[in-house]
Motif scaffolding. Structure first.
Motif, PDB file in Angstrom:
ATOM      1  N   CYS A   1      37.334  39.124  39.005  1.00 42.65           N
ATOM      2  CA  CYS A   1      37.561  37.288  37.421  1.00 42.65           C
ATOM      3  C   CYS A   1      38.507  37.084  38.594  1.00 42.65           C
ATOM      4  CB  CYS A   1      37.775  37.793  36.489  1.00 42.65           C
ATOM      5  SG  CYS A   1      39.611  38.725  36.681  1.00 42.65           S
TER       6      CYS A   1
ATOM      7  N   CYS B   1      34.053  42.217  37.291  1.00 47.40           N
ATOM      8  CA  CYS B   1      35.685  42.358  37.785  1.00 47.40           C
ATOM      9  C   CYS B   1      36.041  44.426  38.130  1.00 47.40           C
ATOM     10  CB  CYS B   1      36.884  41.797  37.117  1.00 47.40           C
ATOM     11  SG  CYS B   1      37.843  41.629  38.066  1.00 47.40           S
TER      12      CYS B   1
ATOM     13  N   ARG C   1      35.252  42.405  32.493  1.00 49.71           N
ATOM     14  CA  ARG C   1      34.623  40.677  32.443  1.00 49.71           C
ATOM     15  C   ARG C   1      33.620  40.657  33.588  1.00 49.71           C
ATOM     16  NH1 ARG C   1      40.831  39.383  33.675  1.00 49.71           N
ATOM     17  NH2 ARG C   1      41.898  39.736  31.844  1.00 49.71           N
TER      18      ARG C   1
ATOM     19  N   THR D   1      31.640  38.499  36.384  1.00 52.64           N
ATOM     20  CA  THR D   1      32.178  36.922  37.248  1.00 52.64           C
ATOM     21  C   THR D   1      31.036  37.282  37.999  1.00 52.64           C
ATOM     22  OG1 THR D   1      33.912  36.826  38.636  1.00 52.64           O
ATOM     23  CG2 THR D   1      33.314  38.942  38.837  1.00 52.64           C
TER      24      THR D   1
END
Length: 298
Positions: free
Chosen positions: A22, A2, A8, A10
């Motif tokens: 995300c 992200c 994160r 994604t």
């Protein structure tokens, strides 16, 4: 990764600027989903921003496949199906496709698979029985594929498509009739429906519209004669499973300290490869079993 949360992984991206994001940083739009930074501009025209390898927190392995301005793979699949249909029609000198040698050589028929013609598990997904058949399938492919391809990237999109196609063939081999002739891209297209459902769930958007469409299509598969429900259900299950492997499996199997773009990508591809192997193994295994059974009976 992200672009706002580098920790994160994604499989989603903004359909306006192309940046990977995300679910927390995306909002549903009329076409695809937009990141919160694009929405802050409230409709102001901007040129597409493509992440570079120097962008903070974005891995080259993720940034490249995440950005796609046009659904080129979807266009290519539509073109391939149309070319094969036209060739079969020319061979048949009309639309009685059984008169086409290519159609006969590529269609999925269980006894012929049992005879060792395993390529039919794949090639049947590029054949169609009529103008109506291919028109409905290609319209569906365009509607489903254009946004899905942009959301998950071309390589993974093609991986999901192939997995769903072979999953539909596996279901037909496992539970289908030994005399039926099966052909069509609908198994793969139902796989895209399953993939869209997984993307919607990952984006935390209400899945009710997608589920309604899937249920309606399954009802039509049951009520309209001559439609292979098995191929549809098999494609749906395998397509959804492949997409879940891309979007959900990395966070399930990777610890926080190992959860990076490269590791998430590997997990997603491992899931696709495993599902492909399972689908092919089912198709080939049922074919071998069918051949042995009929030899013993004979």
């Amino acid at each position: 990764m992200c672009y706002r949360h580098p920790d994160r992984p994604t499989g989603l991206s903004c359909s306006r600027c192309g940046r990977p994001a995300c679910p927390e940083c995306l909002r549903p739009a009329a076409v695809g989903q937009h990141c919160i930074d694009c929405l802050r501009n409230d409709g102001v025209q901007r040129s597409a921003v493509r992440p570079t390898f120097g962008d903070r927190g974005i891995s080259p392995m993720v940034a490249k496949p995440m950005v796609a301005s046009r659904p080129y793979a979807t266009y290519g699949l539509i073109a391939l199906n149309l070319v094969i249909f036209a060739f079969c029609a020319l061979q048949a000198r009309g639309f009685d496709m059984i008169r086409s040698q290519l159609f006969v050589d590529w269609a999925l028929v269980k006894p012929w698979i049992a005879g060792g013609e395993y390529w039919r598990l794949l090639t049947a997904g590029f054949l169609h029985f009529s103008v109506t058949h291919i028109a409905l399938n290609m319209i569906s492919l365009y509607i489903l594929g254009r946004d899905l391809e942009i959301a998950i990237g071309i390589p993974r999109y093609l991986g999901v498509y192939l997995t769903a196609l072979l999953g539909g063939s596996a279901a037909v081999m496992l539970l289908g009739s030994g005399t039926a002739i099966n052909a069509g891209a609908s198994g793969a297209i139902y796989g895209l429906m399953g993939a869209v459902l997984i993307v919607v769930l990952r984006a935390r958007v209400s899945p009710v519209p997608v589920i309604s469409i899937i249920v309606l299509n399954l009802v039509l598969s049951v009520t309209i004669p001559g439609i292979s429900l098995l191929a549809h259900v098999g494609g749906l299950v395998f397509g959804a499973a492949a997409t879940a492997g891309i979007l959900f499996l990395p966070q399930w199997v990777l610890s926080a300290d190992r959860r990076n773009a490269a590791a998430a990508s590997r997990v997603g591809w491992i899931a696709i490869v495993v599902l492909l192997i399972v689908a092919v193994a089912i198709g080939v295994g049922v074919g071998i079993s069918y051949a042995n059974t009929h030899i013993l009976v004979g």
